[in-house]
Design a protein around this motif. Structure first.
Motif, PDB file in Angstrom:
ATOM      1  N   ILE A 240       0.831  -1.199   0.000  1.00  0.00           N
ATOM      2  CA  ILE A 240       0.000   0.000   0.000  1.00  0.00           C
ATOM      3  C   ILE A 240       0.871   1.257   0.000  1.00  0.00           C
ATOM      4  O   ILE A 240       0.537   2.255  -0.636  1.00  0.00           O
ATOM      5  CB  ILE A 240      -1.011  -0.011   1.165  1.00  0.00           C
ATOM      6  N   GLY A 241       2.005   1.212   0.683  1.00  0.00           N
ATOM      7  CA  GLY A 241       2.920   2.351   0.696  1.00  0.00           C
ATOM      8  C   GLY A 241       3.533   2.607  -0.665  1.00  0.00           C
ATOM      9  O   GLY A 241       3.693   3.758  -1.090  1.00  0.00           O
ATOM     10  N   GLU A 242       3.890   1.538  -1.365  1.00  0.00           N
ATOM     11  CA  GLU A 242       4.456   1.679  -2.708  1.00  0.00           C
ATOM     12  C   GLU A 242       3.426   2.262  -3.670  1.00  0.00           C
ATOM     13  O   GLU A 242       3.729   3.144  -4.468  1.00  0.00           O
ATOM     14  CB  GLU A 242       4.957   0.331  -3.218  1.00  0.00           C
ATOM     15  N   VAL A 243       2.192   1.772  -3.579  1.00  0.00           N
ATOM     16  CA  VAL A 243       1.133   2.281  -4.456  1.00  0.00           C
ATOM     17  C   VAL A 243       0.867   3.757  -4.158  1.00  0.00           C
ATOM     18  O   VAL A 243       0.708   4.564  -5.070  1.00  0.00           O
ATOM     19  CB  VAL A 243      -0.166   1.445  -4.311  1.00  0.00           C
ATOM     20  N   GLY A 244       0.878   4.100  -2.884  1.00  0.00           N
ATOM     21  CA  GLY A 244       0.699   5.499  -2.507  1.00  0.00           C
ATOM     22  C   GLY A 244       1.769   6.381  -3.124  1.00  0.00           C
ATOM     23  O   GLY A 244       1.487   7.465  -3.633  1.00  0.00           O
ATOM     24  N   GLY A 245       3.014   5.927  -3.100  1.00  0.00           N
ATOM     25  CA  GLY A 245       4.108   6.685  -3.698  1.00  0.00           C
ATOM     26  C   GLY A 245       4.010   6.773  -5.210  1.00  0.00           C
ATOM     27  O   GLY A 245       4.308   7.807  -5.808  1.00  0.00           O
ATOM     28  N   LEU A 246       3.585   5.689  -5.844  1.00  0.00           N
ATOM     29  CA  LEU A 246       3.475   5.661  -7.306  1.00  0.00           C
ATOM     30  C   LEU A 246       2.299   6.493  -7.826  1.00  0.00           C
ATOM     31  O   LEU A 246       2.308   6.932  -8.971  1.00  0.00           O
ATOM     32  CB  LEU A 246       3.318   4.218  -7.795  1.00  0.00           C
ATOM     33  N   CYS A 247       1.300   6.678  -6.983  1.00  0.00           N
ATOM     34  CA  CYS A 247       0.069   7.353  -7.415  1.00  0.00           C
ATOM     35  C   CYS A 247      -0.170   8.691  -6.722  1.00  0.00           C
ATOM     36  O   CYS A 247      -1.185   9.331  -6.964  1.00  0.00           O
ATOM     37  CB  CYS A 247      -1.129   6.431  -7.194  1.00  0.00           C
ATOM     38  N   ALA A 248       0.743   9.104  -5.861  1.00  0.00           N
ATOM     39  CA  ALA A 248       0.614  10.372  -5.124  1.00  0.00           C
ATOM     40  C   ALA A 248      -0.676  10.419  -4.316  1.00  0.00           C
ATOM     41  O   ALA A 248      -1.417  11.400  -4.340  1.00  0.00           O
ATOM     42  CB  ALA A 248       0.716  11.561  -6.076  1.00  0.00           C
ATOM     43  N   VAL A 249      -0.938   9.328  -3.610  1.00  0.00           N
ATOM     44  CA  VAL A 249      -2.124   9.215  -2.770  1.00  0.00           C
ATOM     45  C   VAL A 249      -1.688   8.576  -1.456  1.00  0.00           C
ATOM     46  O   VAL A 249      -0.920   7.617  -1.451  1.00  0.00           O
ATOM     47  CB  VAL A 249      -3.203   8.330  -3.448  1.00  0.00           C
ATOM     48  N   LYS A 250      -2.185   9.082  -0.347  1.00  0.00           N
ATOM     49  CA  LYS A 250      -1.819   8.528   0.955  1.00  0.00           C
ATOM     50  C   LYS A 250      -2.551   7.207   1.206  1.00  0.00           C
ATOM     51  O   LYS A 250      -3.648   6.985   0.677  1.00  0.00           O
ATOM     52  CB  LYS A 250      -2.135   9.530   2.054  1.00  0.00           C
ATOM     53  N   PRO A 251      -1.926   6.319   1.994  1.00  0.00           N
ATOM     54  CA  PRO A 251      -2.532   5.001   2.233  1.00  0.00           C
ATOM     55  C   PRO A 251      -3.959   5.043   2.790  1.00  0.00           C
ATOM     56  O   PRO A 251      -4.784   4.221   2.399  1.00  0.00           O
ATOM     57  CB  PRO A 251      -1.578   4.351   3.242  1.00  0.00           C
ATOM     58  N   HIS A 252      -4.277   6.003   3.656  1.00  0.00           N
ATOM     59  CA  HIS A 252      -5.647   6.040   4.186  1.00  0.00           C
ATOM     60  C   HIS A 252      -6.657   6.356   3.088  1.00  0.00           C
ATOM     61  O   HIS A 252      -7.798   5.905   3.132  1.00  0.00           O
ATOM     62  CB  HIS A 252      -5.772   7.015   5.360  1.00  0.00           C
ATOM     63  N   VAL A 253      -6.244   7.102   2.087  1.00  0.00           N
ATOM     64  CA  VAL A 253      -7.128   7.402   0.952  1.00  0.00           C
ATOM     65  C   VAL A 253      -7.349   6.133   0.128  1.00  0.00           C
ATOM     66  O   VAL A 253      -8.466   5.850  -0.305  1.00  0.00           O
ATOM     67  CB  VAL A 253      -6.539   8.538   0.084  1.00  0.00           C
TER      68      VAL A 253
END
Length: 131
Positions: free
Chosen positions: A34-47
């Protein structure tokens, strides 16, 4: 955690002309945290966790300890959702309808909301240039 680099939201490149963020390329991997996806998509994990509840198309697998593992297609879906919500100004309801292929089902109020939000962003940009 040596060797692992995450791009923070502030490190994203922003296209000055259009105001769009340039997201990093998606690495050739099978699974993403989830952290990697957040970084790749510019979205925080809670979102991301919230979007999982709102969009039936976004269903990452879960493994030991209830950890989420996103696949490449999931990362593409997150980017599409992000684009609809943040760049095109759709509401959750409108983005959901767009993703399900029911663009004709999007109510007039949802379409109007998207247009109004886009106009506000454009006008704020013009105001900043005038200052």
């Amino acid at each position: 955690m040596q060797g692992r680099k995450h791009m923070t939201l502030n490190q994203l490149k922003i296209n000055k002309k259009s105001g769009d963020e340039v997201l990093p390329p998606i690495p050739e991997k099978r699974y993403f945290t989830i952290g990697e996806v957040g970084g790749l998509c510019a979205v925080k994990p809670h979102v991301l966790r919230y979007w999982e509840q709102e969009f039936s198309q976004l269903k990452p697998g879960k493994r030991r300890g209830n950890r989420r593992y996103y696949q490449y297609e999931d990362v593409l879906m997150v980017r599409q959702i992000r684009k609809l919500l943040y760049e095109e100004g759709f509401t959750i309801e409108g983005a959901r309808a767009q993703l399900s292929g029911g663009a004709g089902e999007v109510s007039k109020s949802v379409q109007t909301d998207a247009v109004v939000k886009k106009l506000i962003v454009d006008l704020e940009g013009i105001l900043q240039q005038l200052k």
